[in-house]
Structures are given as C-alpha cells and as structure tokens.
Design an enzyme around this catalytic site. Sequence first.
Site, PDB file in Angstrom:
ATOM      1  N   HIS A  35      -8.639   7.814   2.681  1.00  0.00           N
ATOM      2  CA  HIS A  35      -8.060   9.168   2.673  1.00  0.00           C
ATOM      3  C   HIS A  35      -9.153  10.182   2.367  1.00  0.00           C
ATOM      4  O   HIS A  35     -10.125   9.885   1.668  1.00  0.00           O
ATOM      5  CB  HIS A  35      -6.930   9.280   1.645  1.00  0.00           C
ATOM      6  N   CYS A  50       0.846  -1.199   0.000  1.00  0.00           N
ATOM      7  CA  CYS A  50       0.000   0.000   0.000  1.00  0.00           C
ATOM      8  C   CYS A  50       0.886   1.256   0.000  1.00  0.00           C
ATOM      9  O   CYS A  50       1.684   1.462   0.922  1.00  0.00           O
ATOM     10  CB  CYS A  50      -0.921  -0.005   1.224  1.00  0.00           C
ATOM     11  N   HIS A 101      -6.394   2.962   0.445  1.00  0.00           N
ATOM     12  CA  HIS A 101      -6.127   3.280   1.859  1.00  0.00           C
ATOM     13  C   HIS A 101      -6.965   4.528   2.139  1.00  0.00           C
ATOM     14  O   HIS A 101      -6.782   5.547   1.458  1.00  0.00           O
ATOM     15  CB  HIS A 101      -4.628   3.536   2.057  1.00  0.00           C
ATOM     16  N   GLY A 133     -14.594   6.617  -7.761  1.00  0.00           N
ATOM     17  CA  GLY A 133     -13.335   7.191  -8.241  1.00  0.00           C
ATOM     18  C   GLY A 133     -12.146   6.940  -7.340  1.00  0.00           C
ATOM     19  O   GLY A 133     -11.130   7.633  -7.440  1.00  0.00           O
ATOM     20  N   ASP A 179      -1.037  16.319  -2.063  1.00  0.00           N
ATOM     21  CA  ASP A 179      -1.334  15.400  -3.163  1.00  0.00           C
ATOM     22  C   ASP A 179      -0.291  15.599  -4.259  1.00  0.00           C
ATOM     23  O   ASP A 179       0.062  16.729  -4.616  1.00  0.00           O
ATOM     24  CB  ASP A 179      -2.741  15.660  -3.716  1.00  0.00           C
TER      25      ASP A 179
HETATM   26  P1  AMP Z   1      -8.452   8.793  -4.930  1.00  0.00           P
HETATM   27  O1  AMP Z   1      -8.674   8.860  -6.416  1.00  0.00           O
HETATM   28  O2  AMP Z   1      -9.541   9.441  -4.125  1.00  0.00           O
HETATM   29  O3  AMP Z   1      -8.156   7.372  -4.482  1.00  0.00           O
HETATM   30  O4  AMP Z   1      -7.192   9.695  -4.648  1.00  0.00           O
HETATM   31  C1  AMP Z   1      -5.883   9.235  -4.633  1.00  0.00           C
HETATM   32  C2  AMP Z   1      -5.019  10.453  -4.646  1.00  0.00           C
HETATM   33  O5  AMP Z   1      -3.725  10.084  -4.228  1.00  0.00           O
HETATM   34  C3  AMP Z   1      -4.872  11.101  -6.026  1.00  0.00           C
HETATM   35  O6  AMP Z   1      -5.321  12.454  -5.952  1.00  0.00           O
HETATM   36  C4  AMP Z   1      -3.375  11.002  -6.317  1.00  0.00           C
HETATM   37  O7  AMP Z   1      -2.872  12.127  -6.990  1.00  0.00           O
HETATM   38  C5  AMP Z   1      -2.794  10.857  -4.919  1.00  0.00           C
HETATM   39  N1  AMP Z   1      -1.531  10.155  -4.833  1.00  0.00           N
HETATM   40  C6  AMP Z   1      -1.215   8.947  -5.353  1.00  0.00           C
HETATM   41  N2  AMP Z   1       0.051   8.605  -5.042  1.00  0.00           N
HETATM   42  C7  AMP Z   1       0.540   9.626  -4.289  1.00  0.00           C
HETATM   43  C8  AMP Z   1       1.804   9.868  -3.645  1.00  0.00           C
HETATM   44  N3  AMP Z   1       2.817   8.986  -3.732  1.00  0.00           N
HETATM   45  N4  AMP Z   1       1.961  11.024  -2.962  1.00  0.00           N
HETATM   46  C9  AMP Z   1       0.954  11.912  -2.879  1.00  0.00           C
HETATM   47  N5  AMP Z   1      -0.258  11.735  -3.447  1.00  0.00           N
HETATM   48  C10 AMP Z   1      -0.464  10.603  -4.147  1.00  0.00           C
HETATM   49 ZN    ZN Z   2      -2.394   1.396   3.600  1.00  0.00          ZN
END
Ligand code: AMP
Ligand code: ZN
Length: 114
Positions: free
Chosen positions: A100, A4, A98, A93, A30
Amino acid sequence: MDDCIFCKIVKKEVPAEFVYEDEKIVAFKDINPEAPVHLLIIPKEHYSSIKEIGREDGILLEDIFDTINQLAKEMDVYEDGYRIVNNCGDDGGQTVQHLHFHLLAGRQMQWPPG
Ligand code: AMP
Ligand code: ZN
C-alpha cells in the site's frame, strides 16, 4: 490471502471509505489518519510488500502513481503538495502485509520522519 485485512477490504468483506476503484486498484481513507488527507492506495492483487514488485509490474506502479496524482487533484491538495509513503518491513514501519501507498496531505510534513 484469507487473513489479509486489505484483501478483505478489496472484497468488501470489511468496510472502508472508498474514494477510488478500478479493475486493478482501490483507494480508501486510512482508519487512523495522520494528516487531514490520508488515503491508502493499494493493488487489488495481494503483494506482501514492495519487495514482491519487479520490472514486470511496471504498468501497475504507473497506474498507482497516476491514481495518486489524480486523487491529490480531487482532494484539492495538488498545488500545495503531498507526501507518498511506502513502508516496507519491520524497520520500515510496515504493519499491514499487503502493498500500500500512503497519500498524506493537508498540513506541512516534517523531514526526516521519526
Ligand atoms: P503501514 O504501517 O505502512 O503498514 O500502514 C498501515 C496503515 O493501514 C495504517 O496507517 C493503519 O491506520 C491503516 N489501517 C489498518 N487497518 C485499516 C482499516 N481496516 N481501514 C483503513 N485503514 C487501515
Ligand atoms: Zn492482501
């Protein structure tokens, strides 16, 4: 959760721009911001999605939302307003499995979302 990405961020195995950390929660920028302020606020413990949250986790959610409001003040968007987003499952979406919450601010948000 070994594979993860957000657990790895929590463990500092993957770099991220942290803006907050306590014993239960971290917040970081992000990597692909959709607004001038775009933070992710997550529990350190792995929950795959909001579906795994029950009444017994009430305090955790209180802490997360309190942290979000504090971060909005620190980012100087508290007065102008902000959007808190949780995406759940494929149609919601969700791309990272994990739990968030997105804190989006710094521009006029549109409604309805796409
Ligand atoms: P979701 O689509 O709600 O699952 O959002 C996942 C978010 O995580 C997206 O806005 C991505 O840009 C962000 N994301 C993915 N990997 C990383 C990372 N390594 N560091 C910071 N943000 C990330
Ligand atoms: Zn996790």
